[in-house]
Design a protein around this motif. Structure first.
Motif, short mmCIF file in Angstrom:
data_model
loop_
_atom_site.label_atom_id
_atom_site.label_comp_id
_atom_site.label_asym_id
_atom_site.label_seq_id
_atom_site.Cartn_x
_atom_site.Cartn_y
_atom_site.Cartn_z
N SER A 44 37.09 10.04 -42.35
CA SER A 44 37.22 9.52 -43.71
C SER A 44 38.56 9.85 -44.33
O SER A 44 38.96 9.23 -45.32
N GLU A 45 39.27 10.85 -43.77
CA GLU A 45 40.54 11.33 -44.32
C GLU A 45 40.38 11.70 -45.79
O GLU A 45 41.27 11.47 -46.62
N ALA A 46 39.21 12.28 -46.11
CA ALA A 46 38.98 12.74 -47.47
C ALA A 46 39.90 13.89 -47.84
O ALA A 46 40.24 14.08 -49.01
N VAL A 47 40.28 14.67 -46.86
CA VAL A 47 41.29 15.71 -47.02
C VAL A 47 42.34 15.48 -45.95
O VAL A 47 42.08 14.79 -44.96
N PRO A 48 43.54 16.01 -46.09
CA PRO A 48 44.55 15.84 -45.05
C PRO A 48 44.05 16.32 -43.69
O PRO A 48 43.24 17.25 -43.60
N LEU A 49 44.53 15.67 -42.64
CA LEU A 49 44.03 15.98 -41.30
C LEU A 49 44.25 17.45 -40.95
O LEU A 49 43.39 18.09 -40.35
N GLY A 50 45.41 17.97 -41.30
CA GLY A 50 45.68 19.37 -41.01
C GLY A 50 44.74 20.31 -41.75
O GLY A 50 44.28 21.31 -41.19
N ALA A 51 44.44 19.99 -43.00
CA ALA A 51 43.51 20.83 -43.77
C ALA A 51 42.11 20.75 -43.19
O ALA A 51 41.40 21.76 -43.11
N ALA A 52 41.67 19.56 -42.79
CA ALA A 52 40.34 19.42 -42.19
C ALA A 52 40.25 20.18 -40.89
O ALA A 52 39.18 20.68 -40.52
N ALA A 53 41.36 20.31 -40.16
CA ALA A 53 41.35 21.04 -38.90
C ALA A 53 41.14 22.54 -39.09
O ALA A 53 40.83 23.26 -38.13
N LEU A 54 41.29 23.02 -40.32
CA LEU A 54 41.07 24.45 -40.59
C LEU A 54 39.61 24.77 -40.86
O LEU A 54 39.26 25.96 -41.01
N VAL A 55 38.75 23.76 -40.95
CA VAL A 55 37.32 24.00 -41.24
C VAL A 55 36.68 24.92 -40.20
O VAL A 55 35.97 25.87 -40.56
N PRO A 56 36.90 24.72 -38.88
CA PRO A 56 36.30 25.66 -37.91
C PRO A 56 36.80 27.08 -38.07
O PRO A 56 36.09 28.03 -37.69
N ALA A 57 38.00 27.26 -38.62
CA ALA A 57 38.57 28.60 -38.74
C ALA A 57 37.74 29.50 -39.66
O ALA A 57 37.72 30.73 -39.47
N PHE A 58 37.04 28.92 -40.65
CA PHE A 58 36.22 29.77 -41.53
C PHE A 58 34.73 29.54 -41.34
O PHE A 58 33.92 30.43 -41.63
N LEU A 59 34.31 28.34 -40.87
CA LEU A 59 32.88 28.11 -40.71
C LEU A 59 32.33 28.76 -39.43
O LEU A 59 31.20 29.24 -39.43
N TYR A 60 33.10 28.76 -38.36
CA TYR A 60 32.61 29.42 -37.13
C TYR A 60 32.32 30.90 -37.35
O TYR A 60 31.25 31.39 -36.96
N PRO A 61 33.24 31.66 -37.95
CA PRO A 61 32.90 33.07 -38.22
C PRO A 61 31.73 33.23 -39.19
O PRO A 61 30.90 34.14 -39.03
N LEU A 62 31.65 32.36 -40.22
CA LEU A 62 30.57 32.49 -41.19
C LEU A 62 29.20 32.26 -40.55
O LEU A 62 28.22 32.93 -40.90
N PHE A 63 29.11 31.31 -39.60
CA PHE A 63 27.84 31.02 -38.94
C PHE A 63 27.64 31.84 -37.66
O PHE A 63 26.62 31.68 -36.98
N GLY A 64 28.58 32.69 -37.34
CA GLY A 64 28.42 33.56 -36.18
C GLY A 64 28.59 32.86 -34.84
O GLY A 64 28.04 33.31 -33.83
N VAL A 65 29.32 31.78 -34.81
CA VAL A 65 29.55 31.07 -33.55
C VAL A 65 30.69 31.72 -32.77
O VAL A 65 30.59 31.96 -31.57
N LEU A 66 31.80 32.00 -33.42
CA LEU A 66 32.96 32.66 -32.81
C LEU A 66 33.52 33.69 -33.78
O LEU A 66 33.42 33.53 -35.01
#
Length: 637
Positions: free
Chosen positions: A58-80
């Motif tokens: 959807s490009e609701a946020v810049p592509l680079g900013a969207a690519a940072l989502v795993p950087a904080f969600l993975y630790p929060l959910f205990g995946v990595l």
């Protein structure tokens, strides 16, 4: 009722303006029950994957900013762990890209790209068909080493200057043709009246005077209509009259005799077709050239890094093997795309549009050639920085090819420890040297003509500076690629990729070529509306799991899908080169859709031909490889 309708319309307008914010907030909240109801690693990873994918598409946020989502969600959910996610954002391909950007900065700074492009167009000539082919060839060559966007941005101004010369010369020809036609009609009228001189001498005298007046007035019209090409527009025509001839205070007795078109900035429809054909050929050629090398486009880098990360024992993808597979694809696509565009916009008269004979050249073609020669002359003699850049360009290519060619031992065999040196090693080394080598010829007391691009008088100033590098370095792509690696790592650790593979087991009855064809058609359709890197990043883990489940060599599906994801050529939003070409105003969306659909079909057909013919012995696609078996067993365990 009208007030209510107006209020609803106003509400809809506000919602449409805030659509991106709504997507950013609504998507995570609507998908949140998935990890809450099923608090497993697979569900949590799927949640992160879907949120990131929606943000990308959807490009609701810049592509680079969207690519940072795993950087904080993975630790929060205990995946990595956070440190594990951070390590995925800088890989070997990041260094490879940085070295290539250093070379690209030097090429742009010293105008080597312009010299190459103009020389190739001069060789091709100014015939419409050969001119298009010449621009396509130089665009393909440049796009092999530079990004598709940079290549299109470099070549389009040169093509636009040639097109404006064509248009301006065509307008002048239209005026000359109208005068010639007027004179011919006058001569015929006079000869006819001489035969009937006795019948109506008074009428003859009157018409001769009128004809003399007409010639004089048309000559005045030509004189007050200056046509000066500026490389960007039509001067007074395009800026003040919107392509119409200016209104002057004279009377023309017979306005029907003026042949110039007044409803367009183009002298004839054929000139408009040439502009469309040349403009579209550049964006398509940039896409084709990006397929040839690993560094040609970001999607190739994404594939190489994700493949090498997922299958570390598979030593099959390097610069040499990729080039051997993709170069024939590019050549076939180049020829077929040129033929398709020629048929669509210029017709089938190849003898007229492609003849190299000087006797067949029109005035406009000779003027276009003269303009190209003038642009080349402005560059002056080849300078010392251009020579150094060219040497580095050739040296980098040779070192990439000879690192591990496969059929003979490469230069890495000279070292005792194996596996330490990659294409990034060569790229970064040569890129680093460009920051050290002076841009002036050593021991030279000549003037600073070869040093025209710098602002200071430092004799030891380097070929490129950090500002030159920073101006071209696509940090958004680097972060986007890193986000893809982080998603792939999460899918692997959580077991989501294995779960996806099990859901795709019903497709096991399909032959490998059918699976590959479906994957190619799917990604080429999605990439028309979503960015190429984002589309590939989402599909690569899914196709890898599918290949492992169906016991198909992963390369059989991954390589064609990686190439087909670049075929988003039907809309201006498909990729940045499309948008650049569209902004020049020669083509409409209907033209892009019509021409791009054919190019898309050509691309998918040629890629399928390649993967089922010379790709089979090159990558040993007939059997399920041991490195994929080991990965599959590890994933299941």
């Amino acid at each position: 009722m009208r007030l209510e309708a107006a209020a609803r319309m106003d509400l809809f307008r506000k919602l449409w303006k805030a659509r991106k914010l709504i997507v950013v907030v609504f998507i995570p909240l609507s998908l949140l029950p998935l990890p809450l109801i099923h608090p497993t690693s697979e569900a949590c990873c799927a949640y992160v994957l879907m949120v990131t994918a929606v943000y990308w598409v959807s490009e609701a946020v810049p592509l680079g900013a969207a690519a940072l989502v795993p950087a904080f969600l993975y630790p929060l959910f205990g995946v990595l762990k956070s440190s594990e996610v951070a390590a995925e954002y800088c890989k070997d391909t990041t260094l490879l890209l940085m070295g290539v950007i250093c070379l690209a900065a030097s090429i742009e700074k010293w105008n080597l790209h312009k010299r190459i492009a103009l020389r190739m167009v001069m060789i091709a000539g100014a015939k419409p068909g050969m001119l298009v082919l010449g621009f396509m060839c130089c665009t393909v060559f440049l796009s092999m080493w530079l990004s598709n966007t940079s290549t299109t941005a470099m070549v389009m101004p040169i093509a636009e200057a040639v097109l404006q010369q064509l248009i301006c010369t065509g307008l002048a020809d239209s005026h000359n043709d109208s005068e010639t036609a007027e004179a011919t009609e006058d001569e015929a009228a006079v000869s006819d009246k001489e035969e009937n001189l006795d019948k109506n001498q008074l009428e003859l005298l009157y018409r001769n005077n009128s004809n003399d007046c007409t010639k004089q007035e048309l000559s005045t019209l030509s004189e007050v209509q200056p046509v000066e090409p500026n490389g960007l527009g039509l001067g007074p025509i395009s800026h003040h009259t919107n392509g119409h001839l200016p209104q002057v205070a004279i009377e023309i007795p017979n306005v029907k005799r003026v042949k110039a078109r007044r409803d367009s900035q183009y002298p004839t429809k054929r000139d408009h077709m040439i502009c469309k054909c040349l403009s579209l050929s550049i964006t398509y050629a940039a896409t084709i050239g990006g397929l040839i090398t690993i560094t040609g486009t970001s999607t190739n880098l994404i594939f190489a890094e994700q493949f090498n990360t997922r299958y570390p024992d598979a030593k099959v993808i390097n610069f040499g093997t990729w080039f051997i597979f993709s170069f024939p694809i590019a050549i076939i696509m180049l020829v077929l795309t040129w033929l398709w565009l020629h048929f669509l916009f210029l017709g089938c008269n190849f003898r007229e549009t492609c003849s190299l004979s000087k006797k067949r050249k029109t005035r406009r073609e000779m003027m276009s050639e003269r303009r190209i020669h003038e642009e080349y002359t402005k560059l002056g003699p080849i300078s010392y920085p251009e020579v150094v850049t060219g040497v580095f360009f050739i040296l980098m290519t040779l070192l990439w090819f000879t690192r591990e060619p496969g059929f003979v031992p490469g230069w890495t065999s000279l070292f005792e420890k194996k596996g330490y040196r990659t294409d990034a090693t060569v790229s970064v080394l040569l890129g680093f040297l460009l920051f050290l080598i002076p841009a002036r010829r050593p021991f030279s007391s000549s003037s600073t003509s070869s040093y025209r691009k710098t602002d200071d008088d430092d004799p030891l100033a380097p070929m490129i500076t950090w500002k030159d590098f920073q101006r071209l370095m696509p940090w958004e792509i680097v972060i986007l690629v890193g986000g893809g690696y982080a998603l792939a790592a999460g899918c692997k650790v959580s077991g989501l990729s294995v779960w996806i593979g099990r859901q795709l087991e019903p497709m096991s009855g399909l032959p490998p070529w059918a699976v590959t064809l479906l994957a190619c058609l799917l990604v080429s359709a999605v990439t028309e509306f979503a960015s190429n890197p984002a589309t590939l990043t989402v599909f690569l883990p899914i196709l890898s799991a599918l290949s492992e489940t169906l016991q198909i060599n992963p390369l059989h599906t991954l390589i064609p899908s990686t190439m087909c994801v670049s075929f988003g050529v039907m809309l201006p939003v498909g990729n940045p080169p499309n948008a650049i070409v569209f902004s020049y105003g020669h083509v409409q969306i209907s033209d892009m859709v019509k021409a791009g659909f054919g190019v898309n079909l050509i691309g998918v057909a040629v890629v399928m031909l390649a993967i089922t013919t010379w790709g089979v012995p090159l990558f040993n696609l007939t059997e399920f490889p041991a490195w994929a078996v080991a990965r599959n067993v590890t994933g299941i365990l």
